[in-house]
Design a protein around this motif. Structure first.
Motif, mmCIF file in Angstrom:
data_model
loop_
_atom_site.group_PDB
_atom_site.id
_atom_site.type_symbol
_atom_site.label_atom_id
_atom_site.label_comp_id
_atom_site.label_asym_id
_atom_site.label_seq_id
_atom_site.Cartn_x
_atom_site.Cartn_y
_atom_site.Cartn_z
ATOM 1 N N UNK A 143 -10.593 5.728 -4.992
ATOM 2 C CA UNK A 143 -10.888 6.727 -5.385
ATOM 3 C C UNK A 143 -10.850 8.016 -4.705
ATOM 4 N N UNK A 144 -10.800 7.873 -3.514
ATOM 5 C CA UNK A 144 -10.126 9.316 -2.465
ATOM 6 C C UNK A 144 -9.058 10.203 -3.926
ATOM 7 N N UNK A 145 -8.070 9.123 -4.300
ATOM 8 C CA UNK A 145 -7.135 10.251 -4.766
ATOM 9 C C UNK A 145 -7.168 10.269 -6.261
ATOM 10 N N UNK A 161 8.830 5.739 -3.204
ATOM 11 C CA UNK A 161 9.736 6.639 -1.604
ATOM 12 C C UNK A 161 11.136 5.021 -0.850
ATOM 13 N N UNK A 193 10.919 5.198 3.264
ATOM 14 C CA UNK A 193 9.674 4.800 3.454
ATOM 15 C C UNK A 193 9.341 3.229 3.754
ATOM 16 N N UNK A 208 0.604 -1.353 0.173
ATOM 17 C CA UNK A 208 -0.108 -0.391 -0.377
ATOM 18 C C UNK A 208 0.721 1.181 -0.136
ATOM 19 N N UNK A 209 1.983 1.681 0.915
ATOM 20 C CA UNK A 209 2.559 2.360 1.196
ATOM 21 C C UNK A 209 2.876 2.514 -0.841
ATOM 22 N N UNK A 264 0.525 4.340 -2.930
ATOM 23 C CA UNK A 264 0.223 5.768 -2.878
ATOM 24 C C UNK A 264 1.531 6.570 -3.477
ATOM 25 N N UNK A 268 0.559 9.150 -6.221
ATOM 26 C CA UNK A 268 0.846 10.373 -6.046
ATOM 27 C C UNK A 268 1.673 11.434 -6.236
ATOM 28 N N UNK A 269 3.160 10.745 -6.337
ATOM 29 C CA UNK A 269 4.586 11.576 -6.722
ATOM 30 C C UNK A 269 5.130 11.073 -7.910
ATOM 31 N N UNK A 306 -10.366 2.384 -0.915
ATOM 32 C CA UNK A 306 -10.793 3.524 -0.465
ATOM 33 C C UNK A 306 -10.512 4.855 -0.967
ATOM 34 N N UNK A 307 -8.580 4.065 -0.769
ATOM 35 C CA UNK A 307 -7.387 5.341 -1.117
ATOM 36 C C UNK A 307 -7.962 5.708 -3.400
#
Lengths: 479, 479
Positions: B426-428, B252, B255, B239-240, B243, B247-248, B423-424
């Motif tokens: 659809x949110x992003x 990363x 992390x 997930x990390x 995600x 996003x970028x 959920x994530x």
């Protein structure tokens, strides 16, 4: 462990990986962004709060058990230590706390990386959740007390309990009100308000001490429990009378009649219907095959009665007590009791710690000049509060071997009910600040003095063979 | 009972007598007016919600037990019936519900006299409290699963479990992502996202089914549990990665390394420190004299580990599982297990009912044209999700008599973890709506298909002597 550095170096990951599997439904994740973002902090805060509560209740309880004092006193003191009065680990918005003076929130900021933006939401939700858990705790406590009680015995001592309850409401109310008017020149309405605050016994604290001393099932115990239940009902009626008096200057008779009628109908109705339902309850439980087949139907019954009690403006704990009382008569009672024990073990301490964590004993400090007037009035209220209840024991008739002093002492703790009066009084502006503080001091002193006093008077009781407190505290019978 | 008429006729009494003894501290009553006013409604709402949850879980569980299906499937279906998909009795802001479509809030308005002003606050707080209770429920479930597990056995099958976990993450991820790109012409990032949603097993549902079938302590059970725990850790890492990719556009690395390191340090450290602490734990418990002397220290340990797990961005349930695993090795384990049973009985059903009450199965309706594209993609994802996990069983080596099919089937349910990805996503804005819906359908189907499937494959297992489900469900061994 402080991972703050690591975490704040990675803002992207922060925002996304902080998810919570349960809280996120099938639609938009950010539908309730403010709580969803804080979801893991909210739960971390709950975990930390529960650890604080359990440490406070266990350490306090163990210290008191070793000093031959009732463990519940230690739980209350543990609550004072972690609460608004001292460590500020567990503070509540209603108790004058906010997120900025909550040490637990600072701990979350330091360890869990809770942001300054999220701290208010997290604090509010955590406070609500812990308050609800403590309410569930007292509901379970009264359910357990109901299970330990004996309806036959309670009905047998019913007349005595009723007299004890009525005398214990009228005496402190009259002497408190008249004393405040004559000795302290308080005007009538606030004096009546303060007098009313002297009436209601805290059933939770008394019942817990009785259970700890193994006295719940004796005549004294059942008279005290019966009277405390009636006291609770009477207290609600007195509150309604006084509140309408304070607000409109007159008493709304329809409300009073409604309250009295609904109380009677509820208590009698629940017991009659419950007894009629009992065989069906046993049949149902025997027919169920999945886990919790006894506990879940019993809790459904307790929660439904608690709900009805709340809805008709009584208290949830009355519903839970009645449910326990009814289920105590089924053949499943023994099994049910043993299953309720662990649940009570983890939920009841939350109630006692939270009640006293919310209580600010700063009003007891005589070094603060503003407190002094209140402390003088408080001394008077405390004397009336104690004597007004102690006399009730001597109204008991027809019970030769009963410990009359113990009955009176058992009615002493005012606990949370008295705080409600103080709270409403200060909110409606009826009470002058000194009198408001005096009521709070009276509640604190009667609550904390009752457990050790009760133990002393029961130990003096010559005809009783009292087991050692250590043995009780961990013995299966006391559970 | 509707006392609305009586109550609204008495506004003065309304405002004052609706007090709550616990919620009111020593300072101003109306400091937090909005919640204090609603306090009895909030608690009444909790009581009503719990009754709904227990009715749904008991009726659902009992029906399934009678159909020879795992009771947890019935609890999930019960949740669907009372939740956002059907009756709207139990809806949550995160699940697309609000106070206006909550039937329970309407019930409170009708029976308890909850005002229109108070309904929003009451709904929000009640939703939060029930969500937290369900989280405590899954924490207790994993604590109980940990207590039932055997660390020696888990370490013995550790290599197999690791391989099962890795294969079970890589296979569905690869096939899912590539299939979406080639067959459905989805662009790379959303395809990777959907592929990632196929990876993590829902440990809660699988563990519960295994316990119900009495398979938790067998090799298959321990391989599945071990793999599911590792799966959870791998899922968080995936997930990390995904995600930050979404996003970028890049990963990363710090992390990811941090997450892997902290997971390993946490799991190994907790077990080593826990084993070292075990004799002291027993000594402490033996020294305590007050009620809950075993349960409370055990829960403190579980909650502290859950807190640490949350703080280092793992999940609370991993901490609770590890705590149970460690305490399972003490001589107090048997006694502790028997005390945890009633607590799990009342808290765990809340988790299962709430998870599915939040799930809207409206996306499954093919009559809605907008759902069709999603359903076609969902069919593909379901096949990959099932086959991608079923193959894992056949990677198990060195265990001759093991039921390989059962291991693979045990890894099928995606449960709440998959919903987090949806959920994530659809949110992003990464996921197109059809793919988002497809993921949700995949989660629903894998979650609901796994319990009956698991039962079938275990019953086919020739060398095992499987007890009858009815006997298990209520037998002491399964507890």
């Amino acid at each position: 462990m402080n991972f703050g550095g690591l975490i704040s170096a990675a803002p992207v990951f922060d925002a996304i990986a902080w998810f919570d599997p349960i809280r996120i439904g099938s639609t938009s994740l950010l539908a309730s962004a403010s709580t969803a973002d804080n979801a893991p902090f909210i739960f971390a805060g709950i975990l930390a709060s529960l650890v604080v509560i359990y440490l406070a209740s266990t350490i306090g309880g163990e210290v008191c058990a070793r000093l031959n004092l009732p463990p519940v006193l230690g739980q209350l003191i543990g609550g004072l230590v972690v609460g608004i009065s001292a460590l500020h680990l567990l503070v509540f918005p209603e108790g004058g706390g906010d997120s900025s003076n909550s040490l637990l929130m600072s701990f979350l900021e330091a360890t869990a990386g809770l942001s300054v933006d999220g701290v208010t939401t997290t604090f509010q939700i955590d406070s609500e959740v812990i308050s609800v858990l403590s309410e569930i705790g007292v509901v379970i406590l009264l359910f357990e007390i109901g299970l330990e009680s004996n309806l036959q015995e309670l009905l047998r001592v019913g007349t005595q309990a009723t007299i004890v309850a009525i005398v214990g409401v009228v005496t402190p109310f009259l002497f408190g009100t008249l004393g405040l008017i004559t000795l302290f020149h308080i005007s009538t309405v606030p004096a009546i308000f303060a007098g009313a605050a002297l009436t209601a016994t805290s059933i939770g604290i008394t019942a817990k001490v009785l259970a700890e001393l193994n006295y719940l099932n004796r005549s004294e115990g059942q008279i005290i429990i019966g009277a405390a239940v009636l006291d609770d009902v009477l207290g609600i009626i007195v509150l309604a009378v006084v509140a309408s008096l304070a607000k409109t200057g007159e008493v709304e008779l329809t409300n009073i009649i409604y309250l009295i009628l609904s109380s009677v109908v509820f208590l009698v109705g629940a017991i009659l219907i419950g007894r009629w339902l009992n065989p069906y309850f046993v049949q149902l439980v025997d027919a169920l095959r999945t886990r919790g087949q006894l506990l879940i139907p019993a809790l459904i019954f307790a929660f439904v009665l608690s709900y009805i009690a709340t809805v008709i403006k009584l208290e949830a704990i009355l519903g839970a007590f009645t449910a326990g009382l009814v289920l105590a008569e089924t053949q499943k009672c023994r099994e049910l009791k043993s299953q309720v024990v662990p649940i009570a073990d983890i939920l009841v301490p939350i109630f006692f710690v939270v009640v006293s964590a919310k209580t600010d004993i700063g009003v007891l400090n005589p070094a603060v000049p503003a407190n002094r007037e209140g402390l003088i009035m408080a001394s008077f209220l405390i004397v009336v509060a104690i004597l007004g209840k102690v006399v009730t024991g001597f109204t008991v008739f027809g019970q030769e071997k009963v410990n009359r002093l113990a009955i009176g002492v058992g009615m002493i703790p005012r606990g949370e009910v008295g705080l409600v009066f103080a709270g409403i009084g200060s909110a409606t502006g009826v009470l002058p600040p000194a009198l408001d503080a005096a009521i709070i001091v009276m509640v604190i002193v009667t609550t904390f003095i009752a457990p050790p006093l009760l133990q002393v008077v029961f130990q003096r009781s010559p005809e009783q063979n009292l087991p050692q407190p250590e043995a009780i505290a961990s013995s299966p019978e006391s559970r």
